[in-house]
Design a protein around this motif. Structure first.
Motif, PDB file in Angstrom:
ATOM      1  N   ILE A  46       0.849  -1.191   0.000  1.00 53.26           N
ATOM      2  CA  ILE A  46       0.000   0.000   0.000  1.00 53.26           C
ATOM      3  C   ILE A  46       0.886   1.242   0.000  1.00 53.26           C
ATOM      4  O   ILE A  46       0.745   2.130  -0.836  1.00 53.26           O
ATOM      5  CB  ILE A  46      -0.925   0.027   1.230  1.00 53.26           C
ATOM      6  CG1 ILE A  46      -1.873  -1.161   1.210  1.00 53.26           C
ATOM      7  CG2 ILE A  46      -1.688   1.347   1.296  1.00 53.26           C
ATOM      8  CD1 ILE A  46      -2.675  -1.324   2.497  1.00 53.26           C
ATOM      9  N   ALA A  47       1.807   1.283   0.966  1.00 57.04           N
ATOM     10  CA  ALA A  47       2.640   2.479   1.108  1.00 57.04           C
ATOM     11  C   ALA A  47       3.827   2.184   2.001  1.00 57.04           C
ATOM     12  O   ALA A  47       3.847   1.209   2.752  1.00 57.04           O
ATOM     13  CB  ALA A  47       1.826   3.625   1.710  1.00 57.04           C
ATOM     14  N   THR A  48       4.815   3.038   1.897  1.00 54.08           N
ATOM     15  CA  THR A  48       5.986   3.017   2.768  1.00 54.08           C
ATOM     16  C   THR A  48       5.877   4.198   3.717  1.00 54.08           C
ATOM     17  O   THR A  48       5.707   5.341   3.268  1.00 54.08           O
ATOM     18  CB  THR A  48       7.278   3.124   1.940  1.00 54.08           C
ATOM     19  OG1 THR A  48       7.324   2.039   1.009  1.00 54.08           O
ATOM     20  CG2 THR A  48       8.493   3.074   2.836  1.00 54.08           C
ATOM     21  N   ALA A  55       3.995   9.633   3.822  1.00 49.83           N
ATOM     22  CA  ALA A  55       4.141   8.269   3.333  1.00 49.83           C
ATOM     23  C   ALA A  55       4.193   8.266   1.813  1.00 49.83           C
ATOM     24  O   ALA A  55       3.651   9.169   1.153  1.00 49.83           O
ATOM     25  CB  ALA A  55       2.974   7.419   3.824  1.00 49.83           C
ATOM     26  N   THR A  56       4.847   7.264   1.280  1.00 48.95           N
ATOM     27  CA  THR A  56       4.936   7.094  -0.177  1.00 48.95           C
ATOM     28  C   THR A  56       3.952   6.013  -0.599  1.00 48.95           C
ATOM     29  O   THR A  56       4.111   4.857  -0.194  1.00 48.95           O
ATOM     30  CB  THR A  56       6.362   6.696  -0.590  1.00 48.95           C
ATOM     31  OG1 THR A  56       7.282   7.667  -0.094  1.00 48.95           O
ATOM     32  CG2 THR A  56       6.463   6.612  -2.101  1.00 48.95           C
ATOM     33  N   GLY A  60      -2.513   3.081  -7.246  1.00 48.76           N
ATOM     34  CA  GLY A  60      -3.803   2.507  -6.873  1.00 48.76           C
ATOM     35  C   GLY A  60      -4.202   2.787  -5.439  1.00 48.76           C
ATOM     36  O   GLY A  60      -5.330   2.454  -5.048  1.00 48.76           O
ATOM     37  N   PHE A  61      -3.322   3.379  -4.683  1.00 48.51           N
ATOM     38  CA  PHE A  61      -3.607   3.685  -3.282  1.00 48.51           C
ATOM     39  C   PHE A  61      -3.393   5.183  -3.060  1.00 48.51           C
ATOM     40  O   PHE A  61      -2.393   5.738  -3.507  1.00 48.51           O
ATOM     41  CB  PHE A  61      -2.712   2.880  -2.347  1.00 48.51           C
ATOM     42  CG  PHE A  61      -2.914   1.396  -2.454  1.00 48.51           C
ATOM     43  CD1 PHE A  61      -2.080   0.636  -3.260  1.00 48.51           C
ATOM     44  CD2 PHE A  61      -3.942   0.768  -1.771  1.00 48.51           C
ATOM     45  CE1 PHE A  61      -2.265  -0.730  -3.374  1.00 48.51           C
ATOM     46  CE2 PHE A  61      -4.125  -0.607  -1.877  1.00 48.51           C
ATOM     47  CZ  PHE A  61      -3.293  -1.355  -2.683  1.00 48.51           C
ATOM     48  N   VAL A  62      -4.331   5.817  -2.352  1.00 53.39           N
ATOM     49  CA  VAL A  62      -4.242   7.267  -2.137  1.00 53.39           C
ATOM     50  C   VAL A  62      -4.361   7.597  -0.661  1.00 53.39           C
ATOM     51  O   VAL A  62      -4.965   6.854   0.122  1.00 53.39           O
ATOM     52  CB  VAL A  62      -5.327   8.024  -2.941  1.00 53.39           C
ATOM     53  CG1 VAL A  62      -5.082   7.866  -4.436  1.00 53.39           C
ATOM     54  CG2 VAL A  62      -6.723   7.537  -2.567  1.00 53.39           C
ATOM     55  N   ILE A  63      -3.808   8.741  -0.305  1.00 54.37           N
ATOM     56  CA  ILE A  63      -3.737   9.147   1.092  1.00 54.37           C
ATOM     57  C   ILE A  63      -5.119   9.364   1.685  1.00 54.37           C
ATOM     58  O   ILE A  63      -5.335   9.090   2.869  1.00 54.37           O
ATOM     59  CB  ILE A  63      -2.856  10.409   1.232  1.00 54.37           C
ATOM     60  CG1 ILE A  63      -2.612  10.744   2.694  1.00 54.37           C
ATOM     61  CG2 ILE A  63      -3.478  11.583   0.503  1.00 54.37           C
ATOM     62  CD1 ILE A  63      -1.578  11.828   2.918  1.00 54.37           C
ATOM     63  N   ASP A  64      -6.069   9.836   0.906  1.00 59.06           N
ATOM     64  CA  ASP A  64      -7.406  10.085   1.444  1.00 59.06           C
ATOM     65  C   ASP A  64      -8.075   8.790   1.895  1.00 59.06           C
ATOM     66  O   ASP A  64      -8.853   8.794   2.843  1.00 59.06           O
ATOM     67  CB  ASP A  64      -8.283  10.777   0.394  1.00 59.06           C
ATOM     68  CG  ASP A  64      -7.852  12.206   0.154  1.00 59.06           C
ATOM     69  OD1 ASP A  64      -8.290  12.812  -0.848  1.00 59.06           O
ATOM     70  OD2 ASP A  64      -7.060  12.726   0.965  1.00 59.06           O
ATOM     71  N   LYS A  65      -7.787   7.716   1.208  1.00 58.25           N
ATOM     72  CA  LYS A  65      -8.391   6.424   1.528  1.00 58.25           C
ATOM     73  C   LYS A  65      -7.594   5.699   2.614  1.00 58.25           C
ATOM     74  O   LYS A  65      -8.170   5.029   3.468  1.00 58.25           O
ATOM     75  CB  LYS A  65      -8.445   5.568   0.263  1.00 58.25           C
ATOM     76  CG  LYS A  65      -8.955   4.150   0.464  1.00 58.25           C
ATOM     77  CD  LYS A  65     -10.421   4.118   0.832  1.00 58.25           C
ATOM     78  CE  LYS A  65     -10.917   2.676   0.898  1.00 58.25           C
ATOM     79  NZ  LYS A  65     -12.344   2.613   1.324  1.00 58.25           N
ATOM     80  N   PHE A  66      -6.276   5.837   2.572  1.00 60.24           N
ATOM     81  CA  PHE A  66      -5.397   5.102   3.498  1.00 60.24           C
ATOM     82  C   PHE A  66      -4.406   6.062   4.178  1.00 60.24           C
ATOM     83  O   PHE A  66      -3.196   5.957   3.977  1.00 60.24           O
ATOM     84  CB  PHE A  66      -4.624   4.018   2.751  1.00 60.24           C
ATOM     85  CG  PHE A  66      -5.477   2.941   2.146  1.00 60.24           C
ATOM     86  CD1 PHE A  66      -5.778   2.968   0.790  1.00 60.24           C
ATOM     87  CD2 PHE A  66      -5.979   1.915   2.923  1.00 60.24           C
ATOM     88  CE1 PHE A  66      -6.567   1.974   0.218  1.00 60.24           C
ATOM     89  CE2 PHE A  66      -6.769   0.922   2.359  1.00 60.24           C
ATOM     90  CZ  PHE A  66      -7.058   0.954   1.004  1.00 60.24           C
ATOM     91  N   PRO A  67      -4.901   6.993   4.986  1.00 59.12           N
ATOM     92  CA  PRO A  67      -3.963   7.890   5.668  1.00 59.12           C
ATOM     93  C   PRO A  67      -3.062   7.116   6.622  1.00 59.12           C
ATOM     94  O   PRO A  67      -3.499   6.193   7.305  1.00 59.12           O
ATOM     95  CB  PRO A  67      -4.881   8.869   6.414  1.00 59.12           C
ATOM     96  CG  PRO A  67      -6.215   8.215   6.472  1.00 59.12           C
ATOM     97  CD  PRO A  67      -6.317   7.298   5.307  1.00 59.12           C
TER      98      PRO A  67
END
Lengths: 115, 109
Positions: A46-48, A55-56, A60-67
């Protein structure tokens, strides 16, 4: 090795709500990774999470959905926002020895079911 | 695109030997990992290969051929506790891990 504690280990959530997953490591680590593993599927990054910076996120993954928060070198949180049944998955926190040759250590995972 | 292929499922008998294959096509190569994942648990590290050849660690061995984009995990003297999924992952030119979907290994008495 690193000992990684994740919570909650599992939860059942209602559509439209948000849930925050916590990840605690027993030693200071530079990089923490958040993965998703849907049933019968491969691990998807998802992110680092980097301490002291944003986070990086992977495609397909965005900060608004996965803060993600990373307030210090031993702790991180991932929030799954405005959940839908498609978000039902296992979410895994992971840390590595380093980027080149180090293996990853995983938390126990958080199994989310969205109704 | 980047791709990791491994069989979806394999069955073997307790005490026997099984070989789980993994082929990969990635942009660059900085090593190949094998992880074991028991049902409902997190993956745990088994092996790392960056040079061609065989790495042996107890009952488990891992082989790599970079020219063929191929690796295998060899499990000897199979035990019931070896029933698990085995994940192949390749570190690409950016040191990003590309994961295979995993091979579910079923051990029968």
């Amino acid at each position: 090795s690193a000992v990684i504690s994740q919570k909650p280990s599992r939860d059942i959530c209602q559509r439209g709500t948000s849930l925050t997953i916590q990840c605690q490591v027993d030693s200071q680590v530079t990089m923490m990774f958040w993965y998703r593993q849907q049933p019968g599927q491969s691990l998807t990054l998802i992110a680092t999470a980097n301490q002291g910076s944003e986070a990086t996120y992977e495609s397909g993954f965005v900060i608004d959905k996965f803060p993600i928060s990373r307030p210090n070198l031993t702790f991180s949180t991932l929030t799954v926002s405005n959940m839908s049944p498609e978000d039902s998955s296992i979410y895994l926190c992971s840390v590595g020895r380093g980027t080149e040759t180090g293996e990853l250590f995983f938390g126990e995972g958080s199994r989310l079911t969205v109704l | 695109g980047q791709n990791i292929d491994q069989p979806t499922e394999m069955t073997a008998t307790e005490g026997a030997i099984v070989q789980i294959n993994c082929t990969y096509q990635t942009s660059g190569f900085n090593g190949l990992f094998w992880y074991q994942q028991h049902a409902g648990e997190a993956p745990t590290f088994l092996s790392y290969n960056v040079l061609d050849g065989l790495e042996e660690k107890g009952r488990f061995s891992s082989f790599l051929s970079r020219s063929k984009g191929y690796s295998y995990l060899l499990l000897k003297e199979l035990q019931m506790k070896d029933s698990a999924s085995y994940l192949c992952a390749v570190s690409d030119s950016n040191y990003q891990l590309i994961w295979g979907a995993g091979t579910k290994l079923i051990i029968k008495p």
